[in-house]
Design a protein around this motif. Structure first.
Motif, mmCIF file in Angstrom:
data_model
loop_
_atom_site.group_PDB
_atom_site.id
_atom_site.type_symbol
_atom_site.label_atom_id
_atom_site.label_comp_id
_atom_site.label_asym_id
_atom_site.label_seq_id
_atom_site.Cartn_x
_atom_site.Cartn_y
_atom_site.Cartn_z
ATOM 1 N N ALA B 163 0.544 -1.340 -0.015
ATOM 2 C CA ALA B 163 -0.054 -0.033 -0.084
ATOM 3 C C ALA B 163 0.977 1.035 0.225
ATOM 4 O O ALA B 163 0.624 2.270 -0.959
ATOM 5 C CB ALA B 163 -1.004 -0.024 1.277
ATOM 6 N N ASP B 164 1.841 1.394 0.851
ATOM 7 C CA ASP B 164 2.650 2.469 0.887
ATOM 8 C C ASP B 164 3.470 2.601 -0.286
ATOM 9 O O ASP B 164 3.841 3.798 -1.120
ATOM 10 C CB ASP B 164 3.759 2.292 2.175
ATOM 11 C CG ASP B 164 3.073 2.388 3.302
ATOM 12 O OD1 ASP B 164 1.840 2.985 3.484
ATOM 13 O OD2 ASP B 164 3.573 1.903 4.434
ATOM 14 N N THR B 165 3.920 1.396 -1.151
ATOM 15 C CA THR B 165 4.805 1.534 -2.016
ATOM 16 C C THR B 165 3.926 1.905 -3.312
ATOM 17 O O THR B 165 4.564 2.795 -4.161
ATOM 18 C CB THR B 165 5.407 0.041 -2.371
ATOM 19 O OG1 THR B 165 6.161 -0.319 -1.116
ATOM 20 C CG2 THR B 165 6.325 0.077 -3.644
ATOM 21 N N ALA B 166 2.715 1.702 -3.326
ATOM 22 C CA ALA B 166 1.721 1.969 -4.668
ATOM 23 C C ALA B 166 1.739 3.548 -4.663
ATOM 24 O O ALA B 166 1.816 3.986 -5.771
ATOM 25 C CB ALA B 166 0.476 1.460 -4.311
ATOM 26 N N THR B 167 1.767 4.230 -3.528
ATOM 27 C CA THR B 167 1.640 5.733 -3.777
ATOM 28 C C THR B 167 3.002 6.210 -3.846
ATOM 29 O O THR B 167 3.033 7.566 -4.736
ATOM 30 C CB THR B 167 0.829 6.235 -2.486
ATOM 31 O OG1 THR B 167 1.671 5.625 -1.374
ATOM 32 C CG2 THR B 167 -0.239 5.824 -2.517
ATOM 33 N N THR B 168 4.130 5.692 -3.522
ATOM 34 C CA THR B 168 5.343 6.242 -3.714
ATOM 35 C C THR B 168 5.997 5.927 -5.158
ATOM 36 O O THR B 168 6.705 7.024 -5.502
ATOM 37 C CB THR B 168 6.324 5.699 -2.663
ATOM 38 O OG1 THR B 168 5.773 5.685 -1.185
ATOM 39 C CG2 THR B 168 7.639 6.237 -2.467
ATOM 40 N N LEU B 169 5.746 4.840 -5.538
ATOM 41 C CA LEU B 169 6.377 4.572 -6.666
ATOM 42 C C LEU B 169 6.522 5.415 -7.874
ATOM 43 O O LEU B 169 7.292 5.911 -8.834
ATOM 44 C CB LEU B 169 6.183 3.121 -7.292
ATOM 45 C CG LEU B 169 6.609 1.958 -6.713
ATOM 46 C CD1 LEU B 169 6.371 0.476 -7.271
ATOM 47 C CD2 LEU B 169 8.129 2.092 -6.619
ATOM 48 N N ARG B 170 5.089 5.922 -8.251
ATOM 49 C CA ARG B 170 4.839 6.956 -9.350
ATOM 50 C C ARG B 170 5.674 8.227 -9.043
ATOM 51 O O ARG B 170 5.933 8.769 -10.269
ATOM 52 C CB ARG B 170 3.323 7.167 -9.504
ATOM 53 C CG ARG B 170 2.692 6.318 -10.287
ATOM 54 C CD ARG B 170 1.225 6.278 -9.950
ATOM 55 N NE ARG B 170 0.735 4.930 -10.782
ATOM 56 C CZ ARG B 170 0.829 3.883 -10.325
ATOM 57 N NH1 ARG B 170 1.457 3.550 -9.284
ATOM 58 N NH2 ARG B 170 0.176 2.823 -11.010
ATOM 59 N N GLU B 171 6.197 8.429 -7.969
ATOM 60 C CA GLU B 171 7.072 9.864 -7.951
ATOM 61 C C GLU B 171 8.507 9.338 -7.839
ATOM 62 O O GLU B 171 9.392 10.141 -7.903
ATOM 63 C CB GLU B 171 6.591 10.626 -6.679
ATOM 64 C CG GLU B 171 5.088 11.051 -6.781
ATOM 65 C CD GLU B 171 4.682 11.413 -5.311
ATOM 66 O OE1 GLU B 171 5.404 11.482 -4.367
ATOM 67 O OE2 GLU B 171 3.382 11.519 -5.086
ATOM 68 N N ALA B 172 8.775 8.086 -7.817
ATOM 69 C CA ALA B 172 10.093 7.663 -7.519
ATOM 70 C C ALA B 172 10.931 7.762 -8.733
ATOM 71 O O ALA B 172 12.356 8.016 -8.817
ATOM 72 C CB ALA B 172 10.148 6.431 -6.993
ATOM 73 N N ALA B 173 10.581 7.505 -9.843
ATOM 74 C CA ALA B 173 11.170 7.522 -11.174
ATOM 75 C C ALA B 173 10.224 7.739 -12.304
ATOM 76 O O ALA B 173 9.132 7.844 -12.184
ATOM 77 C CB ALA B 173 11.793 6.172 -11.274
ATOM 78 N N SER B 174 10.927 8.154 -13.222
ATOM 79 C CA SER B 174 10.240 8.313 -14.472
ATOM 80 C C SER B 174 9.420 7.184 -14.821
ATOM 81 O O SER B 174 8.292 7.204 -15.483
ATOM 82 C CB SER B 174 10.893 8.819 -15.948
ATOM 83 O OG SER B 174 11.650 9.872 -15.718
ATOM 84 N N ALA B 175 9.714 5.812 -14.754
ATOM 85 C CA ALA B 175 9.146 4.468 -14.971
ATOM 86 C C ALA B 175 9.690 3.524 -14.281
ATOM 87 O O ALA B 175 10.977 3.763 -13.335
ATOM 88 C CB ALA B 175 9.267 4.321 -16.556
ATOM 89 N N VAL B 176 8.965 2.524 -13.904
ATOM 90 C CA VAL B 176 9.177 1.471 -13.190
ATOM 91 C C VAL B 176 8.885 0.228 -13.730
ATOM 92 O O VAL B 176 7.785 0.055 -14.150
ATOM 93 C CB VAL B 176 8.488 1.703 -11.577
ATOM 94 C CG1 VAL B 176 8.772 0.549 -10.543
ATOM 95 C CG2 VAL B 176 8.563 3.077 -10.940
ATOM 96 N N LEU B 177 9.783 -0.610 -13.465
ATOM 97 C CA LEU B 177 9.472 -2.100 -13.969
ATOM 98 C C LEU B 177 9.764 -2.936 -12.520
ATOM 99 O O LEU B 177 10.882 -2.942 -11.976
ATOM 100 C CB LEU B 177 10.637 -2.497 -15.025
ATOM 101 C CG LEU B 177 10.323 -3.691 -15.741
ATOM 102 C CD1 LEU B 177 9.197 -3.920 -16.567
ATOM 103 C CD2 LEU B 177 11.774 -4.031 -16.641
ATOM 104 N N VAL B 178 8.706 -3.626 -12.405
ATOM 105 C CA VAL B 178 8.960 -4.424 -11.025
ATOM 106 C C VAL B 178 8.504 -6.001 -11.233
ATOM 107 O O VAL B 178 7.627 -6.073 -11.826
ATOM 108 C CB VAL B 178 8.098 -3.875 -9.932
ATOM 109 C CG1 VAL B 178 6.575 -3.736 -10.385
ATOM 110 C CG2 VAL B 178 8.007 -4.536 -8.849
#
Lengths: 238, 309
Positions: B163-178
């Motif tokens: 839950a915490d990661t879901a809101t954070t990832l979009r601001e963490a980098a231009s794009a995320v591959l997980v």
């Protein structure tokens, strides 16, 4: 027991009278130890880190060789070096045989494998994934080496303590290469050996007691550094 | 819009064996893309290759900007949490004057700010994962790669961290591959889901669309379609939500097993046409009991040639 008691009395006498011969031995012993350990640190730690952190073909062979270096017989090292230092031998033109410079080289040859092998061992105990994670974040080599050194500092200090112990108490290689000459290449350990060889057991025990005292003091100081360094560094970044 | 990551015809081999097979994909700016697949599908290999840790045998990987990988093992230095997050930025090359602010923001975003002064060695498994993720967030990469970031956590800790990661990832980098192991995590985190099998991407789409219309029966089964009945020349695959125990249902069958859940039971029903699984509000059914079943959803595929009844 008489020898031991006499030895203790003589040790006290040598210290109390500030015997110049004794302090000459201490001076040579400390110089041999400091120089050989210093060079071994400069040479051995980078090599140990390189092998310990490296991912290359032949690494296993190098680790095995480094570990074998821990068991190098000092007498054999001394004989090989002495032969190489003979006037007609490859190192003969440097006039190293029976000199303090030759003793430095002999002791360094024994200390470097200790530092390399124990540094490799210390690095292998670093938390799983930490080095790989540093690489995954793009850390450059010098930062990875610094990280490994900090994480493995207790083990690396143990390597240094082992090298210092060897430097203070080595006999075989130093006596062969240095010739065990009084006021020149003789150390506390080789002086004790000479006294015992001459049947002067009480003298040998007296010098031995002083040598043990020196080993205890130096290793105690290094042990304090070994663990105090870790406490201070918590909370700091590189 | 130019892709942050572009992979074209990528082939990777391990010990001479192909692990990635002419794989192509693109990740657009702002996307969080989850990679799912069974063990050995090549998910982690894809991440390692994109992250520059593994060489490609052929093909092309292009990243617009810098990439950082958060590996599966949360290896932390034996220093404080704050020093660990600072250190990750030093590795990445973030200027020293920017590090402290980024560290505090990342720890706050992952609700680990109260751990800042604590030694890493004193953290629990869940706390280590939070700090590990905070390092990835703090470096500010253009492309952030995460390899099973919730592995090894208990269900409750994992749920909170997702839950915490879901809101954070979009601001963490231009794009995320997980890369994820748990499908539910992919649905919670990602805008887009890739399914990998045998070194290839076999499905690619928005999570809901993929779940409603999986492209093949094999992918449907991987996505949790665990019920299977044969109707005419088709096989119908169902999830428990598609199956209702109903006295007026079109299929007759018998209860084979009942597994109690917190809110009812998961019931396995054997029918002459195949086996179905249903969620039932009560655990009052017994094995062998006759029931009728209504299908309220599911996906239909032609029976594979040569498949028996």
């Amino acid at each position: 027991m008489t020898f031991l008691w006499q030895g203790l009395q003589q040790a006290w006498h040598l210290i109390a009278t500030r015997d110049p011969y004794l302090w000459g031995l201490v001076d040579v012993t400390l110089r041999v130890c400091a120089l050989s350990t210093g060079i071994a640190i400069l040479v051995g730690i980078p090599i140990g880190l390189g092998i310990g952190l490296g991912r290359f073909r032949g690494r296993g062979v190098l680790v095995t060789l480094a570990n074998a270096g821990l068991g190098l017989p000092p007498v054999i090292v001394g004989i090989v070096l002495a032969v190489l230092m003979f006037p007609q031998a490859p190192l003969g033109r440097f006039h190293l045989l029976f000199t303090l410079r030759g003793v430095y080289i002999a002791q360094t040859a024994l200390a470097v494998p200790i530092i390399i092998a124990l540094t490799i061992s210390a690095v292998s105990d670093i938390a799983p994934g930490l080095i790989a994670q540093a690489r995954a974040f793009g850390a450059r080599r010098h930062r990875i080496a610094l990280l490994a050194l900090r994480e493995a500092r207790v083990g690396v200090m143990a390597a240094i303590i082992a090298a210092v112990g060897s430097g203070l108490s080595e006999v075989g290689a130093i006596a062969i290469v240095g010739g065990n000459a009084e006021y020149s290449t003789q150390t506390l350990a080789t002086a004790a050996l000479e006294r015992v060889g001459a049947g002067r057991y009480a003298d040998g025990i007296a010098i031995g007691i002083l040598l043990i005292g020196l080993v205890l003091i130096v290793t105690a100081l290094l042990t304090v550094l070994q663990f105090a360094g870790g406490q201070r560094r918590v909370g700091r970044s590189s | 819009m130019r892709a942050v990551l572009e992979v074209v015809d990528l082939e990777v081999r391990r010990d001479g064996r192909p692990v990635l097979d002419r794989l192509s994909l693109a990740v657009a700016p702002g996307e969080v893309v989850a990679v799912l697949g069974p063990n050995g599908a090549g998910k982690s290999t894809l991440l390692e290759t994109v992250g520059g840790m593994l060489p490609a045998a052929s093909g092309r990987v292009r990243v617009a900007g810098r990439v950082a990988t958060v590996l599966q093992t949360p290896g932390l230095a034996s220093r404080s949490v704050r020093a660990n997050v600072d250190l990750a930025q030093a590795w990445f090359g973030v200027p020293r004057r920017q590090r402290r602010g980024r560290t505090e923001a990342a720890l706050l975003a992952l609700r680990a700010d109260h751990l800042a002064r604590r030694p890493a060695a004193a953290l629990s498994g869940g706390e280590r994962r939070r700090v590990h993720l905070a390092r990835g967030v703090a470096v500010g990469a253009d492309l952030l790669l995460l390899d099973e970031p919730f592995a090894g956590l208990d269900a409750e800790t994992s749920r909170e961290l997702v839950a915490d990661t879901a809101t954070t990832l979009r601001e963490a980098a231009s794009a995320v591959l997980v890369v994820l192991h748990d499908r539910a995590d992919a649905w919670a985190l990602a805008d887009r889901v890739l399914v990998m099998m045998a070194g290839r991407i076999v499905a690619d789409g928005a999570p809901d669309a993929l779940m409603k219309a999986p492209p093949s029966a094999e992918i449907a089964r991987f996505l949790g379609y665990d019920g299977e009945v044969r109707i005419g020349d088709d096989v119908v695959l169902t999830r428990p939500a598609h199956v209702r125990l109903d006295p007026g249902g079109e299929l007759e069958g018998a209860v084979r097993s009942v597994v109690r859940l917190e809110d009812g039971a998961r019931v396995e029903v054997a029918t002459p046409r195949g086996t179905l699984f249903a969620l039932h509000p009560d655990a009052d059914l017994a094995p062998g009991e006759a029931v009728r079943v209504a299908l309220v959803g599911g996906v239909r595929f032609p029976v594979a040639p040569g498949a028996g009844r």
